[in-house]
Scaffold this active site. Structure first.
Site, PDB file in Angstrom:
ATOM      1  N   HIS A  22      33.764  28.971  57.924  1.00  0.00           N
ATOM      2  CA  HIS A  22      34.783  28.909  58.969  1.00  0.00           C
ATOM      3  C   HIS A  22      34.896  27.502  59.562  1.00  0.00           C
ATOM      4  O   HIS A  22      33.890  26.850  59.825  1.00  0.00           O
ATOM      5  CB  HIS A  22      34.460  29.899  60.100  1.00  0.00           C
ATOM      6  CG  HIS A  22      34.785  31.311  59.751  1.00  0.00           C
ATOM      7  ND1 HIS A  22      34.156  32.388  60.333  1.00  0.00           N
ATOM      8  CD2 HIS A  22      35.677  31.843  58.877  1.00  0.00           C
ATOM      9  CE1 HIS A  22      34.643  33.517  59.841  1.00  0.00           C
ATOM     10  NE2 HIS A  22      35.558  33.205  58.955  1.00  0.00           N
ATOM     11  N   GLU A  23      36.139  27.078  59.799  1.00  0.00           N
ATOM     12  CA  GLU A  23      36.445  25.819  60.504  1.00  0.00           C
ATOM     13  C   GLU A  23      35.771  24.605  59.880  1.00  0.00           C
ATOM     14  O   GLU A  23      35.276  23.723  60.562  1.00  0.00           O
ATOM     15  CB  GLU A  23      36.051  25.925  61.989  1.00  0.00           C
ATOM     16  CG  GLU A  23      36.549  27.159  62.683  1.00  0.00           C
ATOM     17  CD  GLU A  23      38.020  27.458  62.395  1.00  0.00           C
ATOM     18  OE1 GLU A  23      38.799  26.511  62.201  1.00  0.00           O
ATOM     19  OE2 GLU A  23      38.388  28.637  62.355  1.00  0.00           O
ATOM     20  N   GLY A  24      35.803  24.538  58.566  1.00  0.00           N
ATOM     21  CA  GLY A  24      35.189  23.423  57.856  1.00  0.00           C
ATOM     22  C   GLY A  24      33.775  23.769  57.452  1.00  0.00           C
ATOM     23  O   GLY A  24      32.967  24.169  58.283  1.00  0.00           O
TER      24      GLY A  24
END
Length: 601
Positions: A434-436
């Site tokens: 998630h998110e990078g």
């Protein structure tokens, strides 16, 4: 209140005894708040998480969203829980009274939200993304956009998403090709295909507000040519906006949250509005992405807390084995066995240490806004920028490892779906993507953050650690009692760890301009070592707070505080030394990974 999520006593300890969040009430924005109002918000969140979110966590996992006749169907409790969340004001927790919000500091709001994540991270995700979209509209929207969208988002009538990834681009946002063509009336025709859009489609509210990255016709190549657009699922007149659901993606965890493939503009009729300035979309979106990275850290830590408490309860009840070789001796609870205690303490170190790190990050965000001096505000911003990739990636990795230990404490039963820890592990495992990815966060930390402001962020963080180290030594000078003496020893270990980290950082930064691939080859190991050093600081702070309180503690507070000291000892004795061993690997500047031929793999 039952301890099934995060210990209520622990939240009070972290917020009031370690972070002293009441300091924020000196700022005009929070002047009407007090410890009592902060505690009331957390108590309300705890009740709501227990009553509305936790009960359907297993059902949402076993009955995934379905696509029926072109519409997404979720189990009914999801909608009821989110309505209760909105009605209680938690969507607008950090917004001002003028917007119908509680005007809570972010650190207190995040403590509240952590409870929902621990209770049911899949259902909470719909709310978390909507809060992020509301923050984006508030920060970058026009007066008309704010007037039209904010009340609907903060009341739960509308939900929101962040729409970044494309099938061919993955995490490389520079490669996105979605387009935005001007219509001549200030709006844009959006066209493109997006994938892995969390909460990308559902029927929970009246509308879904997508924040979409796309390129204008005159956009330069790369990330500097990306703009951000507000693209609703339905237009103001209620008609569909040519946003179509191409399918649902089924993940290993967080199964109750839809993950969607979305097509924009298949008929050429998808209309969006620019949010912020042209070609500044990624700069705007980074506000939501950084906020989301903190949320990932909090979710990981909350799930680690939940797994720890479930496995602790099981270990106290499960009778197996004996304390003596005599087969006639009575069986004992498995919590009596040394290896089980090791696994429980390791979980506690990650869960409670990571949670404090996340709340510390939220407090830095508050201080960036309301600290009395410009220097304090600047230092808070620098440290938050520095710590954000660590909060995300260290908590995601080690929170999952903690959940793996929770499974192991349960023995064979932990690997079955009859026990909650199996789901906690799967739900948490997603947080490393998630998110990078964790690797992307590591490159961000080493490649950008530690050297920013000519090393000013590292200097600011080092100064705060040094203050804690001095405090620990001062406490030890006042008494010969064992607890302060041990804290002084831990302070020395932390000092040595920070000196080692600074030395390693300088070695890698010196190589970075000349051989970036070689310098960044072990960036993930560097982030892990950095994270262990920072979490050691978190544990020294908890230990000092526990020592201060022990002198007057009574009843259940005594074992609680002793538990903090036991966890601090375990972290400094067993966890931090393993991270220290990584410095030799990092400083060797071994070129093997940079020079590796993929034909050898």
């Amino acid at each position: 209140m039952p301890d099934t999520l995060i210990r209520r006593r622990d939240l009070s300890f972290l917020l009031h005894d370690v972070l002293t969040v009441s300091q924020l009430t000196h700022a005009p924005r929070y002047a009407e708040h007090s410890r009592e109002t902060f505690d009331a918000a957390i108590d309300a969140a705890y009740r709501l998480a227990e009553e509305q979110f936790a009960p359907h966590n297993r059902a949402g996992d076993s009955r995934e969203p379905e696509l029926v006749d072109g519409q997404v169907q979720l189990i009914a409790p999801v909608g009821r829980a989110l309505k209760a969340f909105a009605d209680a004001g938690f969507l607008a927790a950090t917004f001002g009274e003028a917007d119908g919000g509680m005007q809570l500091p972010r650190v207190v709001a995040n403590a509240c939200w952590a409870l929902f994540k621990g209770a049911n991270v899949a259902t909470d995700t719909y709310a978390t993304l909507s809060i992020g979209v509301a923050n984006m509209i508030d920060a970058f929207g026009t007066p008309r956009q704010r007037e039209r969208l904010l009340p609907a988002l903060l009341s739960g009538r509308f939900f929101g998403t962040m729409v970044l990834t494309e099938p061919h681009a993955g995490s490389s946002l520079a490669e996105i090709t979605s387009s935005a063509a001007p219509t001549g009336d200030g709006r844009y025709r959006i066209k493109g295909n997006k994938i892995f859009i969390t909460a990308g489609d559902h029927e929970l509210g009246e509308n879904i507000i997508h924040l979409v990255l796309a390129r204008l016709p005159d956009a330069p190549a790369g990330v500097k040519g990306i703009s951000l657009f507000v693209v609703p699922k339905f237009r103001e007149d209620g008609s569909t906006n040519d946003v179509s659901l191409a399918g649902l993606i089924h993940k290993m965890g967080s199964k109750g949250t839809t993950s969607a493939m979305l097509n924009f503009g298949e008929r050429g009729e998808c209309i969006g509005e620019l949010l912020g300035q042209p070609h500044q979309g990624l700069a705007c979106m980074f506000q939501m992405m950084n906020e989301a990275r903190i949320n990932v850290g909090i979710a990981s830590s909350a799930l680690a807390c939940a797994g720890y408490l479930h496995s602790l309860a099981y270990a106290r009840e499960r009778m197996q084995g004996r304390e003596t070789p005599d087969p006639r001796s009575p069986q004992v609870a498995i919590v009596k066995h040394a290896d089980v205690r090791r696994m429980l303490l390791a979980q506690k170190c990650v869960a409670e240490g990571g949670l404090l790190l996340c709340l510390h990050g939220a407090l830095l965000s508050d201080l960036h806004d309301v600290a009395p001096s410009a220097a304090e505000r600047d230092n808070a911003r620098l440290m938050l920028d520095l710590l954000t990739p660590v909060i995300k990636a260290w908590c995601a990795k080690h929170g999952t490892l903690a959940n793996s230990l929770a499974v192991q404490v349960h023995g064979g039963y932990g690997y079955t779906r009859e026990y909650a820890v199996e789901q906690f592990y799967r739900d948490n495992r997603l947080n490393s993507i998630h998110e990078g990815t964790d690797g992307i966060q590591a490159i961000d930390l080493l490649g950008r953050k530690v050297g920013m402001a000519s090393g000013g962020a590292m200097q600011a963080l080092g100064a705060q650690m040094a203050a804690t180290i001095t405090e620990a030594r001062d406490v030890a000078h006042l008494t010969a009692a064992p607890e302060p003496t041990r804290a002084a020893h831990w302070a020395t270990q932390l000092e040595q760890a920070w000196v080692a980290l600074e030395s390693t950082t300088q070695t890698l930064l010196a190589l970075l301009p000349h051989e970036p691939r070689r310098a960044l080859a072990h960036a993930s190991l560097y982030l892990d070592t950095f994270g262990h050093t920072v979490v050691a600081w978190m544990w020294l702070r908890q230990a000092l707070a526990a020592i201060r309180l022990l002198g007057t503690a009574q009843g259940d507070d005594i074992p609680f505080l002793r538990g903090k000291l036991a966890a601090a000892h375990h972290f400094f004795h067993a966890e931090l030394p393993m991270a220290m061993a990584a410095h030799a690997v990092l400083r060797s500047l071994d070129p093997a990974l940079a020079e590796l031929d993929d034909a050898w793999l």
